[in-house]
Scaffold this motif. Sequence first.
Motif, PDB file in Angstrom:
ATOM      1  N   VAL A   1       0.823  -1.212   0.000  1.00 53.28           N
ATOM      2  CA  VAL A   1       0.000   0.000   0.000  1.00 53.28           C
ATOM      3  C   VAL A   1       0.856   1.260   0.000  1.00 53.28           C
ATOM      4  CG1 VAL A   1      -1.754   1.297   1.298  1.00 53.28           C
ATOM      5  CG2 VAL A   1      -1.954  -1.169   1.049  1.00 53.28           C
ATOM      6  N   HIS A   2       2.069   1.179   0.528  1.00 49.84           N
ATOM      7  CA  HIS A   2       2.922   2.362   0.565  1.00 49.84           C
ATOM      8  C   HIS A   2       3.283   2.851  -0.838  1.00 49.84           C
ATOM      9  CE1 HIS A   2       5.988  -0.691  -0.154  1.00 49.84           C
ATOM     10  NE2 HIS A   2       6.785   0.282  -0.557  1.00 49.84           N
ATOM     11  N   ASN A   3       3.080   2.010  -1.856  1.00 48.18           N
ATOM     12  CA  ASN A   3       3.335   2.446  -3.230  1.00 48.18           C
ATOM     13  C   ASN A   3       2.295   3.441  -3.724  1.00 48.18           C
ATOM     14  OD1 ASN A   3       5.684   0.825  -3.744  1.00 48.18           O
ATOM     15  ND2 ASN A   3       4.351  -0.961  -3.838  1.00 48.18           N
ATOM     16  N   LEU A   4       1.153   3.508  -3.060  1.00 48.75           N
ATOM     17  CA  LEU A   4       0.168   4.547  -3.370  1.00 48.75           C
ATOM     18  C   LEU A   4       0.632   5.861  -2.763  1.00 48.75           C
ATOM     19  CD1 LEU A   4      -3.133   2.595  -2.559  1.00 48.75           C
ATOM     20  CD2 LEU A   4      -1.922   2.759  -4.733  1.00 48.75           C
ATOM     21  N   ALA A   5       0.451   6.945  -3.489  1.00 45.77           N
ATOM     22  CA  ALA A   5       0.924   8.251  -3.027  1.00 45.77           C
ATOM     23  C   ALA A   5      -0.240   9.219  -2.906  1.00 45.77           C
ATOM     24  CB  ALA A   5       1.977   8.818  -3.982  1.00 45.77           C
ATOM     25  N   ILE A   6      -0.250   9.968  -1.814  1.00 46.74           N
ATOM     26  CA  ILE A   6      -1.201  11.058  -1.621  1.00 46.74           C
ATOM     27  C   ILE A   6      -0.412  12.359  -1.654  1.00 46.74           C
ATOM     28  CG2 ILE A   6      -2.934  12.085  -0.116  1.00 46.74           C
ATOM     29  CD1 ILE A   6      -3.359   9.343   1.116  1.00 46.74           C
ATOM     30  N   ASP A   7      -0.854  13.287  -2.485  1.00 49.21           N
ATOM     31  CA  ASP A   7      -0.127  14.542  -2.649  1.00 49.21           C
ATOM     32  C   ASP A   7      -0.726  15.624  -1.768  1.00 49.21           C
ATOM     33  OD1 ASP A   7       1.791  14.038  -5.014  1.00 49.21           O
ATOM     34  OD2 ASP A   7      -0.101  13.217  -5.713  1.00 49.21           O
ATOM     35  N   LEU A   8       0.148  16.374  -1.105  1.00 53.85           N
ATOM     36  CA  LEU A   8      -0.239  17.496  -0.262  1.00 53.85           C
ATOM     37  C   LEU A   8       0.135  18.790  -0.977  1.00 53.85           C
ATOM     38  CD1 LEU A   8      -1.242  18.652   2.465  1.00 53.85           C
ATOM     39  CD2 LEU A   8       1.119  18.438   3.286  1.00 53.85           C
ATOM     40  N   VAL A   9      -0.852  19.674  -1.118  1.00 50.22           N
ATOM     41  CA  VAL A   9      -0.648  20.940  -1.814  1.00 50.22           C
ATOM     42  C   VAL A   9      -1.001  22.076  -0.860  1.00 50.22           C
ATOM     43  CG1 VAL A   9      -1.365  22.392  -3.746  1.00 50.22           C
ATOM     44  CG2 VAL A   9      -1.148  19.912  -4.053  1.00 50.22           C
ATOM     45  N   ASP A  10      -0.041  22.963  -0.600  1.00 51.29           N
ATOM     46  CA  ASP A  10      -0.259  24.112   0.279  1.00 51.29           C
ATOM     47  C   ASP A  10      -0.480  25.364  -0.570  1.00 51.29           C
ATOM     48  OD1 ASP A  10      -0.392  25.969   2.284  1.00 51.29           O
ATOM     49  OD2 ASP A  10       1.740  25.870   2.810  1.00 51.29           O
TER      50      ASP A  10
ATOM     51  N   VAL B   1      -0.383  28.909   9.148  1.00 53.33           N
ATOM     52  CA  VAL B   1      -1.230  27.735   9.390  1.00 53.33           C
ATOM     53  C   VAL B   1      -0.971  26.667   8.336  1.00 53.33           C
ATOM     54  CG1 VAL B   1      -3.599  26.924   9.645  1.00 53.33           C
ATOM     55  CG2 VAL B   1      -2.974  29.191  10.470  1.00 53.33           C
ATOM     56  N   GLY B   2      -0.823  27.068   7.082  1.00 54.80           N
ATOM     57  CA  GLY B   2      -0.509  26.109   6.036  1.00 54.80           C
ATOM     58  C   GLY B   2       0.813  25.407   6.281  1.00 54.80           C
ATOM     59  N   ARG B   3       1.814  26.164   6.724  1.00 52.96           N
ATOM     60  CA  ARG B   3       3.109  25.545   7.025  1.00 52.96           C
ATOM     61  C   ARG B   3       2.986  24.581   8.193  1.00 52.96           C
ATOM     62  NH1 ARG B   3       4.972  30.777   5.805  1.00 52.96           N
ATOM     63  NH2 ARG B   3       4.954  31.355   8.017  1.00 52.96           N
ATOM     64  N   GLU B   4       2.204  24.953   9.216  1.00 55.09           N
ATOM     65  CA  GLU B   4       2.029  24.072  10.367  1.00 55.09           C
ATOM     66  C   GLU B   4       1.362  22.760   9.958  1.00 55.09           C
ATOM     67  OE1 GLU B   4      -0.191  24.009  14.754  1.00 55.09           O
ATOM     68  OE2 GLU B   4      -0.533  25.658  13.348  1.00 55.09           O
ATOM     69  N   ILE B   5       0.315  22.860   9.152  1.00 53.58           N
ATOM     70  CA  ILE B   5      -0.372  21.641   8.693  1.00 53.58           C
ATOM     71  C   ILE B   5       0.566  20.777   7.858  1.00 53.58           C
ATOM     72  CG2 ILE B   5      -2.245  20.791   7.240  1.00 53.58           C
ATOM     73  CD1 ILE B   5      -3.864  23.231   8.089  1.00 53.58           C
ATOM     74  N   SER B   6       1.326  21.400   6.972  1.00 50.00           N
ATOM     75  CA  SER B   6       2.266  20.649   6.139  1.00 50.00           C
ATOM     76  C   SER B   6       3.298  19.931   6.993  1.00 50.00           C
ATOM     77  CB  SER B   6       2.951  21.587   5.146  1.00 50.00           C
ATOM     78  OG  SER B   6       2.011  22.200   4.284  1.00 50.00           O
ATOM     79  N   GLU B   7       3.818  20.618   8.006  1.00 51.76           N
ATOM     80  CA  GLU B   7       4.822  20.000   8.877  1.00 51.76           C
ATOM     81  C   GLU B   7       4.231  18.832   9.661  1.00 51.76           C
ATOM     82  OE1 GLU B   7       6.215  23.195  11.242  1.00 51.76           O
ATOM     83  OE2 GLU B   7       7.370  24.151   9.622  1.00 51.76           O
TER      84      GLU B   7
ATOM     85  N   LEU C   1      -4.717  16.289  -1.177  1.00 52.38           N
ATOM     86  CA  LEU C   1      -5.239  17.101  -0.083  1.00 52.38           C
ATOM     87  C   LEU C   1      -4.716  18.518  -0.251  1.00 52.38           C
ATOM     88  CD1 LEU C   1      -6.837  17.298   2.575  1.00 52.38           C
ATOM     89  CD2 LEU C   1      -4.715  16.745   3.786  1.00 52.38           C
ATOM     90  N   VAL C   2      -5.635  19.461  -0.362  1.00 59.35           N
ATOM     91  CA  VAL C   2      -5.278  20.853  -0.620  1.00 59.35           C
ATOM     92  C   VAL C   2      -5.511  21.677   0.638  1.00 59.35           C
ATOM     93  CG1 VAL C   2      -5.775  22.901  -2.008  1.00 59.35           C
ATOM     94  CG2 VAL C   2      -5.863  20.621  -3.059  1.00 59.35           C
ATOM     95  N   ILE C   3      -4.487  22.427   1.046  1.00 57.57           N
ATOM     96  CA  ILE C   3      -4.642  23.454   2.090  1.00 57.57           C
ATOM     97  C   ILE C   3      -5.045  24.723   1.365  1.00 57.57           C
ATOM     98  CG2 ILE C   3      -3.527  24.669   3.990  1.00 57.57           C
ATOM     99  CD1 ILE C   3      -1.438  22.384   4.038  1.00 57.57           C
ATOM    100  N   ASN C   4      -6.271  25.150   1.568  1.00 58.06           N
ATOM    101  CA  ASN C   4      -6.851  26.175   0.722  1.00 58.06           C
ATOM    102  C   ASN C   4      -6.230  27.550   0.932  1.00 58.06           C
ATOM    103  OD1 ASN C   4      -8.755  24.549  -0.668  1.00 58.06           O
ATOM    104  ND2 ASN C   4     -10.035  24.526   1.158  1.00 58.06           N
ATOM    105  N   SER C   5      -6.241  28.310  -0.127  1.00 58.07           N
ATOM    106  CA  SER C   5      -5.675  29.656  -0.106  1.00 58.07           C
ATOM    107  C   SER C   5      -6.428  30.554   0.874  1.00 58.07           C
ATOM    108  CB  SER C   5      -5.739  30.251  -1.514  1.00 58.07           C
ATOM    109  OG  SER C   5      -5.279  31.574  -1.528  1.00 58.07           O
ATOM    110  N   GLY C   6      -5.679  31.383   1.625  1.00 62.82           N
ATOM    111  CA  GLY C   6      -6.279  32.334   2.544  1.00 62.82           C
ATOM    112  C   GLY C   6      -6.649  31.773   3.892  1.00 62.82           C
ATOM    113  N   LEU C   7      -6.283  30.524   4.178  1.00 68.54           N
ATOM    114  CA  LEU C   7      -6.644  29.908   5.460  1.00 68.54           C
ATOM    115  C   LEU C   7      -6.066  30.679   6.645  1.00 68.54           C
ATOM    116  CD1 LEU C   7      -7.696  27.683   7.324  1.00 68.54           C
ATOM    117  CD2 LEU C   7      -5.662  26.329   6.725  1.00 68.54           C
ATOM    118  N   SER C   8      -4.788  31.022   6.578  1.00 64.47           N
ATOM    119  CA  SER C   8      -4.154  31.718   7.703  1.00 64.47           C
ATOM    120  C   SER C   8      -4.832  33.057   7.991  1.00 64.47           C
ATOM    121  CB  SER C   8      -2.664  31.935   7.427  1.00 64.47           C
ATOM    122  OG  SER C   8      -1.982  30.701   7.340  1.00 64.47           O
ATOM    123  N   GLY C   9      -5.145  33.806   6.950  1.00 69.86           N
ATOM    124  CA  GLY C   9      -5.787  35.096   7.134  1.00 69.86           C
ATOM    125  C   GLY C   9      -7.189  34.973   7.713  1.00 69.86           C
TER     126      GLY C   9
END
Length: 283
Positions: free
Chosen positions: A15-24, A30-36, A74-82
Motif C-alpha cells: 500500500v505504501h506504493n500509493l501516493a497522496i499529494d499534499l498541496v499548500d 497555518v498552512g506551514r504548520e499543517i504541512s509540517e 489534499l489541498v490546504i486552501n488559499s487564505g486559510l491563515s488570514g
Amino acid sequence: MSIFFGANYKKSELVHNLAIDLVDLDRGPVGREISEIIMAMPQSMASPTWRFRADIRDIDQARRYARDDAWGVLVINSGLSGRLASALTLGTDYDASLALTMLKQGAYHPMAQPLYIQSTIAATASLVSAQVTARQLAEFKATANATARASANPHALLHPISMATENLGPYDFELGTLIPPLTFLLMTLCLLVPLMMSKFGAFPLYKRAKHLQIYAALVLVITGLCAVFALFGSLVFLAFKGPYYNTQRLGLPITGGRFFQLWSTYLLTLLPTMFWLKSLSLV
C-alpha cells in the motif's frame, strides 16, 4: 471479487506504493504548520505515502493534476491563515470546511480510493484538526487578555480545521465496483432463457436432423447470443465510465481497438460459461 482481492493483495507490504499529494495553497503560518504535521507523520508499509507538491500554484491546477495523474490530493486552501487569524482576533465568521479540500476521483480507482486513499486523508485531517486546536488553545490561554478572549470566534478557536470533499469523477458511486460482475451475471441470466428453450424445443429436431447438425447449430446460436450480450456489456461499461476516463494522459483512450478488446474479453468469458451450462443435464 477479483478487483476486491486484488486491491487487498499484500496490502501490508504494497500500500505504501500509493501516493497522496499534499498541496499548500495557503503559504501562511497555518498552512506551514499543517504541512509540517502531515509530513512528519511516521510512514508505514501498510499506508499510502505522503508527497509534498510545491509546484502546484492554484486550485484549478490541483484539480487537473488530481483528475489526470494522482491517486488523491489534499489541498490546504488559499487564505486559510488570514481567515483564521481574523476570526480569532476580530471575531469574524469562520467556516472550518474551507480549510482543507480532498480531491478524489474514485471512478478511476474504485477499490483503492475508499479503502486506502480517502480513509487515510480523512484520518489525517482529523489528526491535523486535533493538533492545531490543541496548539491554539494553549497559546490562547497563555497570551490572550480579557478583551481578546471576548472578541475571539469560539468556533474558530475550538474547531479550526475541517475538510470538504470534491469529487472529480461525478459518475462515481458506491456500487461502481459491482458493475463488471453484475453485468456478467445479468448477461448469464439472460442467456439461460434461450438455452433452456433450446433444450425443450430441440427434441423434435432429433427426429429430423443429424446430431452433428444439431450440435453445430447450437454452437452457432450460443456463440451469436454471447457476441450480442458481450456487445451489451461493453456498452454498459462505456455508459458508466465517467466523463474523464477517455483521456490521452491516462493512456486509456476508448478507441475502436480498445472497444474490440473489451468486447472480446466479455465474449471469451461468456462462451465457456454458456457451453458449460449447456452441458449440464439440468440445462
